[in-house]
Write an enzyme that holds these catalytic residues in place. Structure first.
Site, PDB file in Angstrom:
ATOM      1  N   ARG A 105       0.871  -1.179   0.000  1.00  0.00           N
ATOM      2  CA  ARG A 105       0.000   0.000   0.000  1.00  0.00           C
ATOM      3  C   ARG A 105       0.904   1.225   0.000  1.00  0.00           C
ATOM      4  O   ARG A 105       1.674   1.440   0.941  1.00  0.00           O
ATOM      5  CB  ARG A 105      -0.902   0.005   1.230  1.00  0.00           C
ATOM      6  CG  ARG A 105      -1.812   1.250   1.332  1.00  0.00           C
ATOM      7  CD  ARG A 105      -2.597   1.194   2.624  1.00  0.00           C
ATOM      8  NE  ARG A 105      -3.377   2.405   2.863  1.00  0.00           N
ATOM      9  CZ  ARG A 105      -4.638   2.595   2.493  1.00  0.00           C
ATOM     10  NH1 ARG A 105      -5.252   1.643   1.820  1.00  0.00           N
ATOM     11  NH2 ARG A 105      -5.269   3.707   2.775  1.00  0.00           N
ATOM     12  N   HIS A 132      -7.130   1.044  -6.888  1.00  0.00           N
ATOM     13  CA  HIS A 132      -7.484   0.500  -5.570  1.00  0.00           C
ATOM     14  C   HIS A 132      -8.275  -0.797  -5.781  1.00  0.00           C
ATOM     15  O   HIS A 132      -9.462  -0.902  -5.445  1.00  0.00           O
ATOM     16  CB  HIS A 132      -8.317   1.518  -4.800  1.00  0.00           C
ATOM     17  CG  HIS A 132      -8.301   1.323  -3.313  1.00  0.00           C
ATOM     18  ND1 HIS A 132      -7.764   0.200  -2.706  1.00  0.00           N
ATOM     19  CD2 HIS A 132      -8.765   2.106  -2.288  1.00  0.00           C
ATOM     20  CE1 HIS A 132      -7.890   0.298  -1.406  1.00  0.00           C
ATOM     21  NE2 HIS A 132      -8.491   1.437  -1.121  1.00  0.00           N
ATOM     22  N   GLN A 135     -10.246  -2.759  -2.938  1.00  0.00           N
ATOM     23  CA  GLN A 135     -11.454  -2.027  -2.544  1.00  0.00           C
ATOM     24  C   GLN A 135     -12.622  -2.367  -3.451  1.00  0.00           C
ATOM     25  O   GLN A 135     -13.768  -2.473  -3.017  1.00  0.00           O
ATOM     26  CB  GLN A 135     -11.175  -0.524  -2.584  1.00  0.00           C
ATOM     27  CG  GLN A 135     -12.366   0.350  -2.207  1.00  0.00           C
ATOM     28  CD  GLN A 135     -12.655   0.344  -0.724  1.00  0.00           C
ATOM     29  OE1 GLN A 135     -11.767   0.556   0.089  1.00  0.00           O
ATOM     30  NE2 GLN A 135     -13.906   0.094  -0.363  1.00  0.00           N
ATOM     31  N   ASP A 228     -16.026   9.745  -1.812  1.00  0.00           N
ATOM     32  CA  ASP A 228     -14.719   9.548  -1.189  1.00  0.00           C
ATOM     33  C   ASP A 228     -14.268  10.909  -0.662  1.00  0.00           C
ATOM     34  O   ASP A 228     -14.856  11.951  -0.991  1.00  0.00           O
ATOM     35  CB  ASP A 228     -13.732   9.009  -2.237  1.00  0.00           C
ATOM     36  CG  ASP A 228     -12.406   8.542  -1.638  1.00  0.00           C
ATOM     37  OD1 ASP A 228     -12.301   8.463  -0.390  1.00  0.00           O
ATOM     38  OD2 ASP A 228     -11.472   8.271  -2.406  1.00  0.00           O
ATOM     39  N   CYS A 268     -15.751   4.632   0.954  1.00  0.00           N
ATOM     40  CA  CYS A 268     -14.625   3.747   1.280  1.00  0.00           C
ATOM     41  C   CYS A 268     -13.936   4.119   2.593  1.00  0.00           C
ATOM     42  O   CYS A 268     -13.099   3.356   3.072  1.00  0.00           O
ATOM     43  CB  CYS A 268     -13.621   3.711   0.126  1.00  0.00           C
ATOM     44  SG  CYS A 268     -13.042   5.321  -0.408  1.00  0.00           S
ATOM     45  N   ARG A 313     -14.151  -5.470   3.125  1.00  0.00           N
ATOM     46  CA  ARG A 313     -12.748  -5.414   2.726  1.00  0.00           C
ATOM     47  C   ARG A 313     -12.012  -6.671   3.181  1.00  0.00           C
ATOM     48  O   ARG A 313     -11.185  -7.227   2.448  1.00  0.00           O
ATOM     49  CB  ARG A 313     -12.050  -4.183   3.343  1.00  0.00           C
ATOM     50  CG  ARG A 313     -12.495  -2.833   2.830  1.00  0.00           C
ATOM     51  CD  ARG A 313     -12.162  -2.601   1.372  1.00  0.00           C
ATOM     52  NE  ARG A 313     -10.780  -2.885   1.028  1.00  0.00           N
ATOM     53  CZ  ARG A 313      -9.735  -2.110   1.346  1.00  0.00           C
ATOM     54  NH1 ARG A 313      -9.908  -0.999   2.030  1.00  0.00           N
ATOM     55  NH2 ARG A 313      -8.513  -2.438   0.959  1.00  0.00           N
TER      56      ARG A 313
END
Length: 333
Positions: A105, A132, A135, A228, A268, A313
């Site tokens: 990440r 991502h 996700q 987001d 998210c 997730r």
């Protein structure tokens, strides 16, 4: 088949493969809820590389690894020499010789691609500035849990249309047949080449991909609204600019009242829906607003699914790790 493959970006996978991951995530969630063990990675060691801070991604990979019978090892930005005193290639070769899989990440997509090229073990992208992908499996899993199907559903993303989440949402939707609208100011429209690529996928899947600055017309027939944060990690100096651009794209009661059917809200996380954070207090002091991309009223509404999405997730990451490193029998994917 998935075994031994990296999971770096959605365009590396077919619609059947992405749908399989979504369905397998739902299956693993069911096993978890019923207390049925599923230690597909028993005896393995998993490396978790984090350049960027994280709540959900780190927790999800850690719990997923443990549930799969593997041992996770966290290495933060100050723990390793990645790209500083040691090249990405050299680091990848060292870690690949010790670990059975590597999560990354961070900022650079090129870095995670190089890790995948040289490690010799599966590498999973927990987030970069461009993509991502982990996700996305959780997001579309949440959509399917709520509506029973994905094909033909409409998801409207409201906000910064050129960040990694927006990129991944409309590309993934285009591949698997979900209609995705990006509602964003023109200054923050997604990259034209990426949109063109999405349109190519959409021709095959039957999806409709739309980019628009007219948020009110965009949301009327939405099945899901998604937003987001207005300022991504590494862009903290842009708060004033983004607030001025994105205030009309806030998800609020006025906007949701325009929707003509049942819908859900996705985010998210983290979300700036109140002033219970340092950032929230700072934005209130400097700019006089107490809510940014989503209002507290909508965040706490009965349509909100962001905490189901956050839990998912872990289930989706577990599915990704299992299929790429667990020697599962998958007759068709």
């Amino acid at each position: 088949m998935f075994q031994g493959r990296n999971f770096l970006k959605e365009i590396d996978f077919t619609a059947d493969e992405l749908n399989y991951l979504i369905d397998f995530s739902i299956h693993l969630k069911d096993l978890k809820k019923r207390g049925i063990p599923h230690e597909y990675l028993k005896g393995q060691n998993i490396c978790l590389l984090f350049e960027k801070t994280s709540t959900r991604t780190r927790s999800a990979f850690t719990v997923a690894a443990n549930d799969l019978g593997a041992a996770p090892e966290f290495l933060g930005a100050n723990d390793i020499q990645l790209g500083k005193k040691e090249s990405v290639e050299d680091t990848a070769r060292v870690l690949g010789s010790m670990f059975d899989g590597i999560e990354f990440r961070g900022f650079s997509q090129e870095m995670v691609e190089d890790l995948g090229k040289y490690a010799g073990v599966p590498v999973w992208n927990g987030l970069t500035d461009e993509w991502h992908p982990t996700q996305m499996i959780a997001d579309y899993m949440t959509l399917k849990e709520n509506f029973g199907e994905l094909k033909g559903k409409k998801l409207v993303y409201c906000g910064d249309g050129r960040n990694n989440v927006a990129n991944s949402l409309f590309i993934t939707g285009a591949i698997i047949g979900v209609n995705v609208t990006i509602a964003s100011p023109e200054e923050l429209f997604p990259d034209e080449e990426l949109v063109a690529k999405a349109q190519e996928y959409a021709k095959e899947s039957g999806a409709k991909i739309e980019i628009t600055s007219d948020i009110k017309s965009a949301v009327k027939d939405a099945d899901a609204l998604y937003t987001d944060v207005w300022v991504s990690m590494g862009e903290e100096d842009k708060f004033e600019e983004r607030i001025n651009l994105l205030k009309p794209y806030q998800i609020n009661k006025e906007l949701t009242d325009l929707i003509e059917g049942d819908y859900i809200i996705l985010h998210c996380l983290p979300a700036f829906h109140d002033t219970e954070t340092v950032y929230g207090k700072d934005v209130l002091d400097k700019f006089g607003i107490s809510e940014m991309e989503i209002t507290d009223e909508v965040f706490r509404s009965e349509q909100a699914r962001q905490f189901d999405q956050a839990e998912n997730r872990m289930h989706s990451i577990k599915a990704i790790m299992a299929v790429t490193n667990g020697n599962l029998f998958i007759p068709k994917a």
